[in-house]
Scaffold this motif. Sequence first.
Motif, PDB file in Angstrom:
ATOM      1  N   ASP A  70       5.551  12.019  32.507  1.00  0.00           N
ATOM      2  CA  ASP A  70       4.576  11.279  31.705  1.00  0.00           C
ATOM      3  C   ASP A  70       5.334  10.557  30.633  1.00  0.00           C
ATOM      4  OD1 ASP A  70       2.304  12.027  32.920  1.00  0.00           O
ATOM      5  OD2 ASP A  70       1.976  13.793  31.668  1.00  0.00           O
ATOM      6  N   TRP A  71       5.302   9.234  30.675  1.00  0.00           N
ATOM      7  CA  TRP A  71       6.076   8.516  29.677  1.00  0.00           C
ATOM      8  C   TRP A  71       5.253   8.375  28.407  1.00  0.00           C
ATOM      9  CZ3 TRP A  71       8.109   2.821  30.092  1.00  0.00           C
ATOM     10  CH2 TRP A  71       9.012   2.604  29.049  1.00  0.00           C
ATOM     11  N   ILE A  72       4.128   7.689  28.547  1.00  0.00           N
ATOM     12  CA  ILE A  72       3.252   7.510  27.398  1.00  0.00           C
ATOM     13  C   ILE A  72       1.890   8.011  27.820  1.00  0.00           C
ATOM     14  CG2 ILE A  72       2.281   5.844  25.800  1.00  0.00           C
ATOM     15  CD1 ILE A  72       4.456   3.920  26.742  1.00  0.00           C
ATOM     16  N   SER A  73       1.269   8.792  26.965  1.00  0.00           N
ATOM     17  CA  SER A  73      -0.052   9.268  27.308  1.00  0.00           C
ATOM     18  C   SER A  73      -0.862   9.341  26.032  1.00  0.00           C
ATOM     19  CB  SER A  73       0.085  10.642  27.953  1.00  0.00           C
ATOM     20  OG  SER A  73      -1.128  11.317  27.860  1.00  0.00           O
ATOM     21  N   VAL A  74      -1.693   8.341  25.824  1.00  0.00           N
ATOM     22  CA  VAL A  74      -2.516   8.263  24.622  1.00  0.00           C
ATOM     23  C   VAL A  74      -3.938   8.067  25.064  1.00  0.00           C
ATOM     24  CG1 VAL A  74      -2.756   7.219  22.380  1.00  0.00           C
ATOM     25  CG2 VAL A  74      -0.659   6.898  23.658  1.00  0.00           C
ATOM     26  N   GLY A  75      -4.799   9.011  24.784  1.00  0.00           N
ATOM     27  CA  GLY A  75      -6.190   8.843  25.174  1.00  0.00           C
ATOM     28  C   GLY A  75      -6.282   8.527  26.652  1.00  0.00           C
ATOM     29  N   THR A  76      -6.947   7.422  26.957  1.00  0.00           N
ATOM     30  CA  THR A  76      -7.107   7.077  28.368  1.00  0.00           C
ATOM     31  C   THR A  76      -5.939   6.242  28.864  1.00  0.00           C
ATOM     32  OG1 THR A  76      -8.336   5.147  27.675  1.00  0.00           O
ATOM     33  CG2 THR A  76      -9.604   7.082  28.314  1.00  0.00           C
ATOM     34  N   PHE A  77      -5.050   5.870  27.958  1.00  0.00           N
ATOM     35  CA  PHE A  77      -3.947   5.018  28.380  1.00  0.00           C
ATOM     36  C   PHE A  77      -2.755   5.866  28.791  1.00  0.00           C
ATOM     37  CE2 PHE A  77      -0.060   2.667  27.351  1.00  0.00           C
ATOM     38  CZ  PHE A  77      -0.211   1.652  28.273  1.00  0.00           C
ATOM     39  N   LEU A 141       5.892  -1.905  32.787  1.00  0.00           N
ATOM     40  CA  LEU A 141       6.690  -1.307  31.736  1.00  0.00           C
ATOM     41  C   LEU A 141       8.006  -0.753  32.276  1.00  0.00           C
ATOM     42  CD1 LEU A 141       5.773  -1.366  28.923  1.00  0.00           C
ATOM     43  CD2 LEU A 141       4.964   0.938  29.139  1.00  0.00           C
ATOM     44  N   PHE A 193      -2.225  -5.293  29.335  1.00  0.00           N
ATOM     45  CA  PHE A 193      -2.802  -4.110  28.722  1.00  0.00           C
ATOM     46  C   PHE A 193      -4.141  -4.421  28.064  1.00  0.00           C
ATOM     47  CE2 PHE A 193      -3.352  -1.867  24.736  1.00  0.00           C
ATOM     48  CZ  PHE A 193      -3.765  -0.678  25.290  1.00  0.00           C
ATOM     49  N   ALA A 194      -4.181  -5.533  27.311  1.00  0.00           N
ATOM     50  CA  ALA A 194      -5.426  -5.888  26.621  1.00  0.00           C
ATOM     51  C   ALA A 194      -6.535  -6.161  27.629  1.00  0.00           C
ATOM     52  CB  ALA A 194      -5.209  -7.103  25.733  1.00  0.00           C
ATOM     53  N   GLY A 197      -6.265  -2.679  30.456  1.00  0.00           N
ATOM     54  CA  GLY A 197      -6.135  -1.327  29.942  1.00  0.00           C
ATOM     55  C   GLY A 197      -5.092  -0.514  30.673  1.00  0.00           C
ATOM     56  N   VAL A 199      -0.954  -0.923  32.787  1.00  0.00           N
ATOM     57  CA  VAL A 199       0.130  -1.846  33.096  1.00  0.00           C
ATOM     58  C   VAL A 199       0.776  -1.519  34.433  1.00  0.00           C
ATOM     59  CG1 VAL A 199       0.668  -2.411  30.704  1.00  0.00           C
ATOM     60  CG2 VAL A 199       1.779  -0.474  31.779  1.00  0.00           C
TER      61      VAL A 199
END
Lengths: 630, 506
Positions: A70-77, A141, A193-194, A197, A199
Amino acid sequence: MTTSTHLVYLIALPLVSAALLLILGRLADKWGHLLATLVSASTFAFAASEFFAMRSRSGAARATTQKLFDWISVGTFKVDAALLLDQLSICFVLLITGVGTLIHIYSIAYMSHDRDRRRFFAYLNLFIAAMLLLVLGNSYLNLYVGWEGVGLASYLLIGFWNQKPAYATAAKKAFVANRVGDVGLSLAIMIAFAQFGTVSFAGVAAGAPHASSAALAAMGAMLLLAAAGKSAQFPLQSWLGDAMAGPTPVSALIHAATMVTAGVYLITRSNFIFDASSTARLLVVIVGTITLLFGAIIGTAKDDIKKALAASTMSQIGYMILATGLGPIGYAFAIMHLLTHGFFKAGMFLGAGSVMHGMNDEVNMRRFGGLNRFLPITAITFGFGYLAIIGVPPFAGFYSKDKIIETAFNAGGTKGYILGICALLGAGLTAFYMTRLIVMTFWGTPRWSRDEQHPHESPALMWVPMAILAVGSVASGFLFTSGNSMVHWLAPVVNPSGAEGGAELMKPIVVSLLALGVVVIGVAYAIFKYRTVPVEAPEKVTVFTRIARRDLMQDAFNEAVLMRPGQKLTTGLVWADYSFVDGLVRAVGFTLGTSSQAVRKIQNGYARTYALVMLVGVLALVATIWMVTL
Amino acid sequence: MSTLATPILNYALLAPILIVLGGALLGVVVEAFVGKVYRAPIQLAIALASVVIAFIQLWRIRGESSTSAAIASVSIDGAGIFMQGTILVLAFIGLLFIADTDNFTAQASAIPGSAEEGASIAAGRQQTEIFPLTLFAISGMMLFPIATDLITLFVALEVLSLPLYLMAGLSRRRRLLSQEAALKYFLLGAFSSAFFLMGAAFLYGYSGSLNLNDIATAVSGSGDNSIFLLIGIAFLSVGLLFKVGAAPFHQWTPDVYQGAPTPITGFMAACTKVAAFGATLRIFYVGLDAAQWSWRPVITGIAMLTMIGGAIAAMAQRDIKRTLAYSSITHAGFLLVGVVALNKSGLSASLFYLVAYGFATLGAFGIITLVRDSAGEVTDLNRWVGLGKRSPVVATAFSFFLLSFGGVPLTAGFIGKFSIFSAAYESGNIAIVVVGVLASAIALFFYLRVVLMLFFAEPKDDVVSVVIPSFFTRIAITICFAMTVVLGVYPSLVLNMTETFGTFLR
């Protein structure tokens, strides 16, 4: 979708080897190059086994993924560091590791006199690792990380002989042009992303059909900017010629076969964006067409053998970019040309290196001539590459380039005619400048002094890789087109809907004959024009030639259009800050009755003015809250 | 007639603040009784020790949560503890920079350029009060994000601000500029505090309570647009927006950042921002959540204005400290995006962003202290040209911090921006995401401009040198650099923490 646990070794092996060679330093001088070559060869063996395993599976199971962490895990992103090996990426993996290995072998001999050979091989392995990451990432990414990595490796390798200031400058130029492109890529990622939601390629592909056309066009344009930076396309093309300062194997690997084609990969990988936006596609086509002519014209005027080849690379990538802009059917042809180009252009660069090796590093073709008698193997392997690039049947370029010209004509309407004719014209120019190169280098009478130069054939470590690439230049085109194998192979990735090309404007045979016609004209004219070659470049030439020699004024253009206004803009902003912003602050103070004397006294005046601005802010805040709640 | 109950204090939970406060008081005593030769090392030891011990105590109570630790005036919860921890870690690094006392004036009370000043410089005096002042400020900063009571909030605000006003005026060189900055900061700070206090009064008038939870109950109970509520929210916001440096309450920032001694600027930029955003998040998430219809559009507008305005203004700067000041304004805008997101991921994203921003900021200002000529620090950007040639390591580290500010992948700043924007996206506020991405692009431009200046321009003749950093400074910069890399490559380390800790106790 098959999951795998060992894809990561493809990247890890060369990366570890590079690190090892850099850390051990001089201790590894004796065997560093062997280790690097061995590692590169084993990645190729690994890639080949993956390829056959992939062929034995069918349908959706062909694509393989591996999640690393898991590289980035913020909320639903969520962004995983994950790899994706599918029908598209395997083509690149095989090209990178295959051609890469051949070039490692070649470099053992080519760099044998260099004190820093170990460091050179460390960078080569670093490049292989970064490039593999670029094509194996499963999201924009992950791709970006590899994208930056190859930029770094390329920077290090162009400037490898950085004791010469001109070479260090060339490395910087490449770096800056690439940064401009990279900003494009990071903006594209942010737009993705914008808008979606996510990438990941899969996520963006799923969202693309529902996205607004403006967002798609913006993202497409930014991806194109990124591709233009990395692949030396108009208007960011100027670095490629200077990048030839690097050692010739680097030019062959990075600036001909692999890294510069990353832009083509990016656009092909993002096919879902370009399929959904005709505006973005149009931009791609325009950039591709301009560059293919641009590069070809520069190629006709260069006397430096490597710069002539670099101009040709630019032009050939222009063809690929053009193909990617032609809709779902074009992607496969772009990749096909990319692969055949990888063979013949790498082969010719190695040939050029071989010539330089025999001629005391001379690069000016006006001081060559008649070399075929002294370097027979080089002349033959180079000749195969030559026949392939100008598109003589049955050599590789004939198949791949004709397909692109044909698809361009089939784009329909006036657009189809314009694109098709430009592509044809490009083919004629290619035939001209490549023939010029061959005639000046290998034919005619020697224009070098027998006392100083002793041209000799290169050792087997160098000519064997050239020979293998020459075989590729002959066979690959037929292999890819027979039974439309390439188109079918890539279809699940680049053309999932199974779209067909446009209405057939001309029969393929007609296009082929037309192309052959312009090629014959180009070849004949070059042979006629270069019956005799003056040793010094003639001074009395047309304005047109002069401009072409100066790379069609691209540096002057950059300076006038980008650098100067940039400087003006910053000076302007400083001025605006001092006169307008500060002036405004003063003016507000003035109107509200504070004494002008106090305003001028900076120490009192500013604090007051600030307080005043704050007060205005408070009032505005209260007013806004009030209005919102009314 | 109400009886006055004996307050019940849970000392274990309050201990981190009390330890720092105790250290500060001890510092004052040392200042009075210890000879001047030993003062500096003893003060430094006390300061570092109190921060470390406070952090250890904080670690021991990390799982606790309570709203009654000090009657009902503070709330110990995940987010509060996380922010206190962040402040302590950043303050520790800040102290390592402050340890280089060469940056501070010999005698603050002497008139700049006077004979008296010359005498104290010759005598080798040092203004070691900087350490207790820093500890006082830290204790205020630690109280600010956990306070749940408007009066406690105000007290904390003043406790953290007053020492900072003084510290801003203690620069050794260019003292007039430094004193001017201190005075400006004080005047404008007092101005904004007055608004904060007025806001508190209006909210009390509206709800009959000073407690955030009671205010929340009152807001959700009535739902009318009482003028008391609206003015209260507006004035309270002004106080907070001033502290975080959001437009149009940001004008002090460039002047103060430029004038203050650089280690103090770094400390202020990193730690104050954490504290101020901690309080802002708590007030808006806990106290005024139900009134979001009134403040959310306004704060959204302010966030946009701050992001774009800061980024554009930064482009035109020629002084590196002013550039970073405008950059910090821009970052305040990005953090406000996390405030208006008003959801759980907005909170954890903001926490992460503060950590990432804090390390990069401290590191960047730390490096500025190293670039000097004979007259002290050189902050004119034109003279930084070509630094990469002469001091590649320092220039590389600085560029890396700038790239993190710019949000380039593989740096902590990138993950921070991504998580903040994704939280805003989740809350449905697309407009602010678009503006944010645009502002990032503009901002990236000027960060890259500096990087290019450092590496790709020929150095001029007027020589600036990079001094060999002291042991403490070297350690501090290394930590900042390492954290910026680690948080960029393996952000889950802290992201997991912000996920678990990212809750407010209501």
